[in-house]
Motif scaffolding. Structure first.
Motif, PDB file in Angstrom:
ATOM      1  N   PRO A 312     -65.639-123.100  21.413  1.00 51.38           N
ATOM      2  CA  PRO A 312     -64.291-122.696  20.553  1.00 51.38           C
ATOM      3  C   PRO A 312     -62.956-122.534  21.369  1.00 51.38           C
ATOM      4  CG  PRO A 312     -66.267-121.025  20.694  1.00 51.38           C
ATOM      5  CD  PRO A 312     -66.891-122.185  20.943  1.00 51.38           C
ATOM      6  N   ASP A 313     -63.701-122.242  22.697  1.00 57.75           N
ATOM      7  CA  ASP A 313     -62.348-122.035  23.571  1.00 57.75           C
ATOM      8  C   ASP A 313     -61.700-123.288  23.895  1.00 57.75           C
ATOM      9  OD1 ASP A 313     -62.763-119.161  23.679  1.00 57.75           O
ATOM     10  OD2 ASP A 313     -63.988-119.307  25.497  1.00 57.75           O
ATOM     11  N   ALA A 314     -62.165-124.383  23.417  1.00 54.30           N
ATOM     12  CA  ALA A 314     -61.697-125.783  23.891  1.00 54.30           C
ATOM     13  C   ALA A 314     -60.425-125.976  23.107  1.00 54.30           C
ATOM     14  CB  ALA A 314     -62.614-126.768  23.781  1.00 54.30           C
ATOM     15  N   ALA A 315     -60.397-125.190  21.887  1.00 46.91           N
ATOM     16  CA  ALA A 315     -59.258-125.798  20.828  1.00 46.91           C
ATOM     17  C   ALA A 315     -57.926-125.138  21.420  1.00 46.91           C
ATOM     18  CB  ALA A 315     -59.407-124.578  19.493  1.00 46.91           C
ATOM     19  N   ILE A 316     -56.963-125.810  21.280  1.00 45.42           N
ATOM     20  CA  ILE A 316     -55.572-125.493  21.467  1.00 45.42           C
ATOM     21  C   ILE A 316     -54.729-125.111  20.263  1.00 45.42           C
ATOM     22  CG2 ILE A 316     -55.773-127.134  23.535  1.00 45.42           C
ATOM     23  CD1 ILE A 316     -54.112-129.297  21.706  1.00 45.42           C
ATOM     24  N   LYS A 317     -53.618-124.719  20.590  1.00 43.15           N
ATOM     25  CA  LYS A 317     -52.368-124.487  19.773  1.00 43.15           C
ATOM     26  C   LYS A 317     -52.290-125.662  18.917  1.00 43.15           C
ATOM     27  CE  LYS A 317     -48.089-122.018  18.746  1.00 43.15           C
ATOM     28  NZ  LYS A 317     -47.033-121.340  19.310  1.00 43.15           N
ATOM     29  N   ASP A 318     -52.223-125.756  17.741  1.00 46.20           N
ATOM     30  CA  ASP A 318     -51.995-127.087  16.762  1.00 46.20           C
ATOM     31  C   ASP A 318     -50.358-127.280  16.579  1.00 46.20           C
ATOM     32  OD1 ASP A 318     -53.440-129.267  16.041  1.00 46.20           O
ATOM     33  OD2 ASP A 318     -53.113-128.504  13.858  1.00 46.20           O
ATOM     34  N   GLY A 319     -49.682-128.181  16.698  1.00 46.82           N
ATOM     35  CA  GLY A 319     -48.494-128.712  16.615  1.00 46.82           C
ATOM     36  C   GLY A 319     -47.535-128.042  17.425  1.00 46.82           C
ATOM     37  N   ASP A 320     -47.734-127.698  18.627  1.00 49.82           N
ATOM     38  CA  ASP A 320     -46.877-127.171  19.291  1.00 49.82           C
ATOM     39  C   ASP A 320     -45.735-127.948  20.054  1.00 49.82           C
ATOM     40  OD1 ASP A 320     -45.691-125.123  21.206  1.00 49.82           O
ATOM     41  OD2 ASP A 320     -47.640-124.852  22.481  1.00 49.82           O
ATOM     42  N   MET A 321     -44.754-128.306  19.494  1.00 52.16           N
ATOM     43  CA  MET A 321     -43.804-129.225  20.008  1.00 52.16           C
ATOM     44  C   MET A 321     -43.106-128.669  21.019  1.00 52.16           C
ATOM     45  SD  MET A 321     -42.839-132.446  19.402  1.00 52.16           S
ATOM     46  CE  MET A 321     -43.196-132.709  17.624  1.00 52.16           C
ATOM     47  N   ALA A 322     -42.868-127.219  21.014  1.00 52.89           N
ATOM     48  CA  ALA A 322     -41.934-126.671  22.185  1.00 52.89           C
ATOM     49  C   ALA A 322     -42.899-126.646  23.356  1.00 52.89           C
ATOM     50  CB  ALA A 322     -41.566-125.359  21.688  1.00 52.89           C
ATOM     51  N   GLY A 323     -43.974-126.348  23.286  1.00 54.76           N
ATOM     52  CA  GLY A 323     -44.814-126.392  24.303  1.00 54.76           C
ATOM     53  C   GLY A 323     -45.142-127.644  24.997  1.00 54.76           C
ATOM     54  N   ALA A 324     -45.165-128.861  24.014  1.00 60.44           N
ATOM     55  CA  ALA A 324     -45.437-130.197  24.540  1.00 60.44           C
ATOM     56  C   ALA A 324     -44.071-130.706  25.317  1.00 60.44           C
ATOM     57  CB  ALA A 324     -45.504-130.966  23.345  1.00 60.44           C
ATOM     58  N   ARG A 325     -42.874-130.234  24.865  1.00 63.00           N
ATOM     59  CA  ARG A 325     -41.864-130.656  25.400  1.00 63.00           C
ATOM     60  C   ARG A 325     -41.766-130.125  26.925  1.00 63.00           C
ATOM     61  NH1 ARG A 325     -38.897-130.064  20.057  1.00 63.00           N
ATOM     62  NH2 ARG A 325     -38.405-131.944  19.462  1.00 63.00           N
ATOM     63  N   LYS A 326     -41.782-128.794  26.752  1.00 63.26           N
ATOM     64  CA  LYS A 326     -41.684-128.131  28.240  1.00 63.26           C
ATOM     65  C   LYS A 326     -42.787-128.819  29.282  1.00 63.26           C
ATOM     66  CE  LYS A 326     -41.957-123.499  30.431  1.00 63.26           C
ATOM     67  NZ  LYS A 326     -42.677-124.070  31.602  1.00 63.26           N
ATOM     68  N   LEU A 327     -44.059-128.931  28.779  1.00 61.16           N
ATOM     69  CA  LEU A 327     -44.907-129.720  29.906  1.00 61.16           C
ATOM     70  C   LEU A 327     -44.230-131.018  30.322  1.00 61.16           C
ATOM     71  CD1 LEU A 327     -48.465-129.912  28.348  1.00 61.16           C
ATOM     72  CD2 LEU A 327     -47.837-129.504  30.518  1.00 61.16           C
ATOM     73  N   LEU A 328     -43.723-131.826  29.287  1.00 63.82           N
ATOM     74  CA  LEU A 328     -43.040-133.048  29.876  1.00 63.82           C
ATOM     75  C   LEU A 328     -41.663-133.063  30.580  1.00 63.82           C
ATOM     76  CD1 LEU A 328     -43.589-135.083  26.535  1.00 63.82           C
ATOM     77  CD2 LEU A 328     -44.672-135.586  28.583  1.00 63.82           C
ATOM     78  N   THR A 329     -41.066-132.086  30.239  1.00 61.42           N
ATOM     79  CA  THR A 329     -39.822-131.514  31.308  1.00 61.42           C
ATOM     80  C   THR A 329     -40.218-131.177  32.455  1.00 61.42           C
ATOM     81  OG1 THR A 329     -38.566-131.261  29.198  1.00 61.42           O
ATOM     82  CG2 THR A 329     -37.657-130.416  31.150  1.00 61.42           C
ATOM     83  N   ASP A 330     -41.248-130.255  32.631  1.00 60.47           N
ATOM     84  CA  ASP A 330     -41.535-129.591  34.033  1.00 60.47           C
ATOM     85  C   ASP A 330     -42.065-130.840  34.697  1.00 60.47           C
ATOM     86  OD1 ASP A 330     -40.750-127.506  33.235  1.00 60.47           O
ATOM     87  OD2 ASP A 330     -42.750-126.423  32.751  1.00 60.47           O
ATOM     88  N   ASP A 331     -42.817-131.821  34.283  1.00 56.03           N
ATOM     89  CA  ASP A 331     -43.357-133.010  35.007  1.00 56.03           C
ATOM     90  C   ASP A 331     -42.127-134.169  35.248  1.00 56.03           C
ATOM     91  OD1 ASP A 331     -45.522-133.921  36.658  1.00 56.03           O
ATOM     92  OD2 ASP A 331     -45.989-135.517  34.612  1.00 56.03           O
TER      93      ASP A 331
END
Length: 517
Positions: A312-331
């Protein structure tokens, strides 16, 4: 109605409406290769006509069937199974260890979907004792004892698949190919006898099954989610949870190489961890369940959600657009030319997502996923292809695939580097030595409980793993509910979580079915 008439005689129409000792079911397609467990029959549900050594209860716990007990040697290489002594096949002949030995040795040599290459030998040292010898320890071997129906050595010939003899709860009476199978209780069955004297399985497509249900001509009908809003008089909707999942497989390596057949391997966008993880975060799985599956499903985060070895710890936050944008920007992914699509080192975040043409659910999931990713700056073009075309392109493009098994070995097959590019198992060539080590330890464990701990760590150990928390080589989307229209008053028992939708998984507990009114 013409389609229905082809598979259902007038007499049978009457029994569905009034005779409670008979059942008419439209719960799945016709078994392509018949009813021979040595070539795969029964892997996705009860073999019906045959018994298995072990079985799983509704909570997925291992229980005895033909076996009275089993033990595994300290090194995990020898499995010894003791058998019941009161078992007969439907032809009245007794079942012995020699039949079990014959079944497994025959299945191992069949060249079918049953992979028993782990076996080095099967012995029958006593009439009711079987000894399996493995080439190396394999905890998942227990699933073969759960899923492999035992056939009679004395009556297993070339016509067996069409005329099965077994020790299961039912026996085959009639098979009208392309139309129906009729079964009756096996009078020699050692377990609780069925309350039904006759069960007819009709091979109807989804539209015909719904028409039959509306006409009151079947007692149970499997339906797709798109039909689930319809009200059918005298029937209720039963939704059974499953691990019948759908997800996006990503090519994990950079482009540039080819398979031995000359098919391209790798993708310079999905080989970026930030892209794979951002897609996983941005996707709104709950919206996919509600929009595509009419609410009949669950968000999927692993290949085995809800099974004893899922993490169950493998689940992630669903529909986290802000988190997704930050990941891409940081990379380093930015939209420098203002066209709405991100770039990095002059490479645009553009993808083609393949799905099998003709599969409406997968098409809808692919299109919806593409729409969800557009605001993120990732342009996804969903394209339907034949399986032959997908096979040629799946190492270089994301593909919407489906899995779902009661066997944890499936996780190994889908994620192990040993299966990179082998059939549909690991087309993205995913590889992680830490994950591989956990999975190997899970395989070599001597009991399921120990193995489950390693399977969970392979998914996510707090630092790495094959889930979206870790390397994210897949973006799992949804687990389908298996939907059935069931006649009021018919109790179909406690269903265990269903596997991928081959065979007739709803019949796994059919000896428990009964009328309550």
């Amino acid at each position: 109605m013409l389609i229905l008439a082809a598979g259902c005689s007038g007499k049978q129409k009457e029994t569905a409406a009034g005779n409670k000792q008979e059942l008419l079911l439209a719960v799945g397609g016709e078994p392509e290769h018949g009813f021979d467990p040595t070539t795969g029959w029964g892997r996705y549900g009860s073999p019906l006509f045959q018994s298995t050594l072990l079985k799983r209860d509704h909570a997925m716990n291992i229980t005895n069937d033909l076996a009275t007990s089993y033990e595994v040697s300290g090194d995990g290489r020898v499995w010894t199974v003791s058998l019941r002594k009161d078992v007969k096949f439907s032809d009245g002949k007794p079942l012995s260890a020699a039949d079990v030995q014959y079944t497994f040795l025959t299945a191992a040599k069949s060249g079918s979907a049953i992979d028993l290459s782990i076996l080095s030998d099967v012995e029958a040292p006593e009439e009711h004792v079987v000894r399996f010898k493995l080439k190396e320890p394999q905890s998942t071997f227990i699933q073969y004892l759960v899923s492999t129906g035992i056939v009679p050595k004395h009556a297993h010939g070339k016509d067996y698949a069409s005329h099965p003899i077994g020790s299961g709860p039912f026996r085959l009476v009639q098979w009208d190919k392309g139309q129906q199978v009729i079964v009756e209780p096996n009078p020699e069955y050692y377990g609780k006898p069925s309350v039904f004297k006759k069960i007819t399985f009709l091979f109807l497509n989804e539209d015909a099954a719904l028409a039959a249900a509306k006409a009151g001509k079947v007692d149970v009908a499997a339906i797709p989610a798109s039909f689930s809003k319809m009200t059918v008089a005298g029937m209720r909707l039963e939704a059974v949870k499953s691990v019948d999942n759908r997800g996006i497989m990503f090519p994990y390596v950079k482009a540039g190489s080819k398979t031995k057949e000359g098919y391209p391997v790798g993708n310079d966008v999905t080989s970026e961890a930030s892209v794979r993880k951002a897609i996983n975060l941005a996707l709104d799985r709950k919206a996919l369940v509600n929009g595509v599956l009419e609410g009949h499903g669950t968000p999927a985060y692993t290949i085995n959600d809800g099974l004893p070895w899922s993490n169950p710890d493998a689940a992630i936050k669903d529909g986290d657009m802000a988190g997704a944008r930050k990941l891409l920007t940081d990379d380093g992914w930015k939209d420098t030319d203002g066209d709405g699509i991100l770039e990095k080192n002059s490479r645009k975040a553009e993808l083609t997502l393949l799905y099998p043409a003709g599969d409406v659910n997968r098409q809808s999931l692919a299109i919806a996923a593409a729409d969800m990713l557009k605001p993120l700056g990732i342009a996804v073009k969903a394209e339907g292809k034949s399986w032959d075309e997908i096979r040629k392109q799946m190492h270089a493009h994301p593909v919407l695939l489906g899995w779902g098994s009661h066997d944890p070995l499936e996780m190994y097959n889908v994620y192990s580097s040993r299966f990179g590019g082998v059939e549909y198992y690991n087309p993205g060539f995913y590889s992680n030595p830490a994950v591989e080590a956990y999975m190997e330890k899970a395989l070599r464990a001597t009991d399921e409980k120990e193995a489950a701990e390693y399977w969970r760590k392979a998914q996510w150990d707090g630092q790495t793993g094959l889930s979206a928390q870790g390397d994210a080589p897949w973006a799992w989307l949804v687990n389908l509910d298996h939907l059935y229209l069931v006649k009021e008053g018919l109790d179909i028992g406690r269903q265990k979580i269903h596997p991928h939708g081959h065979g007739w998984p709803v019949t796994d507990n059919i000896e428990e079915w009964q009328w309550t009114e």
